[in-house]
Design a protein around this motif. Structure first.
Motif, PDB file in Angstrom:
ATOM      1  N   THR A   1       0.825  -1.204   0.000  1.00  0.00           N
ATOM      2  CA  THR A   1       0.000   0.000   0.000  1.00  0.00           C
ATOM      3  C   THR A   1       0.859   1.252   0.000  1.00  0.00           C
ATOM      4  O   THR A   1       0.618   2.195  -0.767  1.00  0.00           O
ATOM      5  N   GLU A   2       1.878   1.283   0.835  1.00  0.00           N
ATOM      6  CA  GLU A   2       2.746   2.454   0.967  1.00  0.00           C
ATOM      7  C   GLU A   2       3.477   2.762  -0.341  1.00  0.00           C
ATOM      8  O   GLU A   2       3.506   3.908  -0.800  1.00  0.00           O
ATOM      9  N   PHE A   3       4.078   1.752  -0.943  1.00  0.00           N
ATOM     10  CA  PHE A   3       4.845   1.987  -2.164  1.00  0.00           C
ATOM     11  C   PHE A   3       3.940   2.360  -3.333  1.00  0.00           C
ATOM     12  O   PHE A   3       4.311   3.185  -4.171  1.00  0.00           O
ATOM     13  N   ALA A   4       2.769   1.757  -3.420  1.00  0.00           N
ATOM     14  CA  ALA A   4       1.841   2.110  -4.496  1.00  0.00           C
ATOM     15  C   ALA A   4       1.392   3.555  -4.377  1.00  0.00           C
ATOM     16  O   ALA A   4       1.200   4.251  -5.378  1.00  0.00           O
ATOM     17  N   ASP A   5       1.256   4.052  -3.151  1.00  0.00           N
ATOM     18  CA  ASP A   5       0.790   5.422  -2.928  1.00  0.00           C
ATOM     19  C   ASP A   5       1.904   6.457  -3.069  1.00  0.00           C
ATOM     20  O   ASP A   5       1.665   7.557  -3.566  1.00  0.00           O
TER      21      ASP A   5
ATOM     22  N   HIS B   1      -0.870  -2.397  -8.753  1.00  0.00           N
ATOM     23  CA  HIS B   1       0.195  -3.043  -9.512  1.00  0.00           C
ATOM     24  C   HIS B   1       0.719  -2.132 -10.613  1.00  0.00           C
ATOM     25  O   HIS B   1       1.928  -2.019 -10.812  1.00  0.00           O
ATOM     26  N   ILE B   2      -0.174  -1.484 -11.340  1.00  0.00           N
ATOM     27  CA  ILE B   2       0.273  -0.594 -12.403  1.00  0.00           C
ATOM     28  C   ILE B   2       0.954   0.632 -11.815  1.00  0.00           C
ATOM     29  O   ILE B   2       1.926   1.162 -12.374  1.00  0.00           O
ATOM     30  N   ARG B   3       0.491   1.117 -10.660  1.00  0.00           N
ATOM     31  CA  ARG B   3       1.161   2.253 -10.022  1.00  0.00           C
ATOM     32  C   ARG B   3       2.580   1.876  -9.621  1.00  0.00           C
ATOM     33  O   ARG B   3       3.519   2.674  -9.771  1.00  0.00           O
ATOM     34  N   MET B   4       2.756   0.663  -9.108  1.00  0.00           N
ATOM     35  CA  MET B   4       4.099   0.215  -8.738  1.00  0.00           C
ATOM     36  C   MET B   4       5.019   0.172  -9.958  1.00  0.00           C
ATOM     37  O   MET B   4       6.196   0.551  -9.877  1.00  0.00           O
ATOM     38  N   LEU B   5       4.509  -0.283 -11.084  1.00  0.00           N
ATOM     39  CA  LEU B   5       5.335  -0.311 -12.297  1.00  0.00           C
ATOM     40  C   LEU B   5       5.746   1.098 -12.704  1.00  0.00           C
ATOM     41  O   LEU B   5       6.894   1.329 -13.104  1.00  0.00           O
ATOM     42  N   HIS B   6       4.819   2.045 -12.611  1.00  0.00           N
ATOM     43  CA  HIS B   6       5.150   3.431 -12.957  1.00  0.00           C
ATOM     44  C   HIS B   6       6.211   3.996 -12.007  1.00  0.00           C
ATOM     45  O   HIS B   6       7.164   4.653 -12.446  1.00  0.00           O
ATOM     46  N   TRP B   7       6.039   3.739 -10.707  1.00  0.00           N
ATOM     47  CA  TRP B   7       7.035   4.213  -9.749  1.00  0.00           C
ATOM     48  C   TRP B   7       8.406   3.597 -10.040  1.00  0.00           C
ATOM     49  O   TRP B   7       9.432   4.281  -9.975  1.00  0.00           O
ATOM     50  N   ALA B   8       8.427   2.305 -10.355  1.00  0.00           N
ATOM     51  CA  ALA B   8       9.698   1.627 -10.625  1.00  0.00           C
ATOM     52  C   ALA B   8      10.407   2.267 -11.814  1.00  0.00           C
ATOM     53  O   ALA B   8      11.629   2.494 -11.778  1.00  0.00           O
ATOM     54  N   ARG B   9       9.664   2.565 -12.866  1.00  0.00           N
ATOM     55  CA  ARG B   9      10.282   3.192 -14.039  1.00  0.00           C
ATOM     56  C   ARG B   9      10.784   4.599 -13.707  1.00  0.00           C
ATOM     57  O   ARG B   9      11.886   4.990 -14.105  1.00  0.00           O
ATOM     58  N   LEU B  10       9.967   5.372 -12.991  1.00  0.00           N
ATOM     59  CA  LEU B  10      10.359   6.736 -12.648  1.00  0.00           C
ATOM     60  C   LEU B  10      11.607   6.768 -11.773  1.00  0.00           C
ATOM     61  O   LEU B  10      12.438   7.672 -11.892  1.00  0.00           O
TER      62      LEU B  10
END
Length: 202
Positions: free
Chosen positions: A18-22, A94-103
């Protein structure tokens, strides 16, 4: 029954997801993860090492779930797009985590098994193209990339759900899913008439 240690580790993972997705990697706070997991920071570090290592564990866990829930089938690529679309709707984190990982430059890692579930071998697609089952003008890697793009399109697009409440509107979601699947059908459909090698010679 789970041991206390296993239960604590799972609570940390749940809170971290939850924390990382947010907030992403940079914005996430270890003390907030630990508090939400009813665990100490020391226990978190003991299990996962540091914040970036925990982020990578969560990212890998998400990818495993996507791969297990949505194995690709070269004989039904539009259906695959529909299933991945459904997954992005039911698991937006899940998609938010992928975006954060790329950024934030965090490399995504997949096990060989998960990679094979999501990404067919190049030769499998080439064989389907040679049989006339798929458009033979696409490079296999480009084709799979574009199919994922269709599945992720609504979840990734700016202001994807323009109207109030559209994100929970079954009719709007179903319409967008049909659009993604229909676009995939057009993308993979073999060209009628001459094959590409014949067109090049004409």
């Amino acid at each position: 029954m789970r041991s206390d240690g296993e239960a604590t580790r799972q609570r940390i993972l749940d809170a971290a997801r939850t924390e990382f997705a947010d907030f992403g990697l940079a914005g996430a706070r270890v003390d907030r993860i630990a508090a939400n997991a009813s665990a100490s920071k020391e226990r978190l570090y003991a299990y996962f090492g540091d914040k970036q290592a925990l982020f990578q564990v969560v990212l890998h866990l998400n990818q495993c779930e996507v791969a297990e829930a949505n194995p690709i089938n070269v004989d039904d690529l539009p259906g695959f797009v529909g299933r991945v679309f459904d997954h992005t709707i039911s698991h937006p984190e899940h998609i938010r985590m992928l975006h954060w990982a790329r950024l934030e430059g965090v490399p995504a890692s997949l096990s060989d098994d998960d990679r094979s579930r999501l990404f067919p071998e190049r030769q499998i697609i080439l064989d389907a193209q040679s049989r006339g089952d798929l458009d033979d003008e696409w490079d296999p890697e480009d084709l799979i990339t574009m199919l994922f793009g269709l599945a992720f399109a609504w979840a990734s697009a700016p202001s994807a759900f323009a109207g109030p409440g559209d994100a929970q509107n079954p009719a709007a979601i179903a319409s967008r899913r049909r659009s993604a699947v229909r676009a995939a059908q057009k993308l993979v459909r073999p060209a009628t008439g001459l094959r590409s090698d014949d067109r090049e010679r004409s």
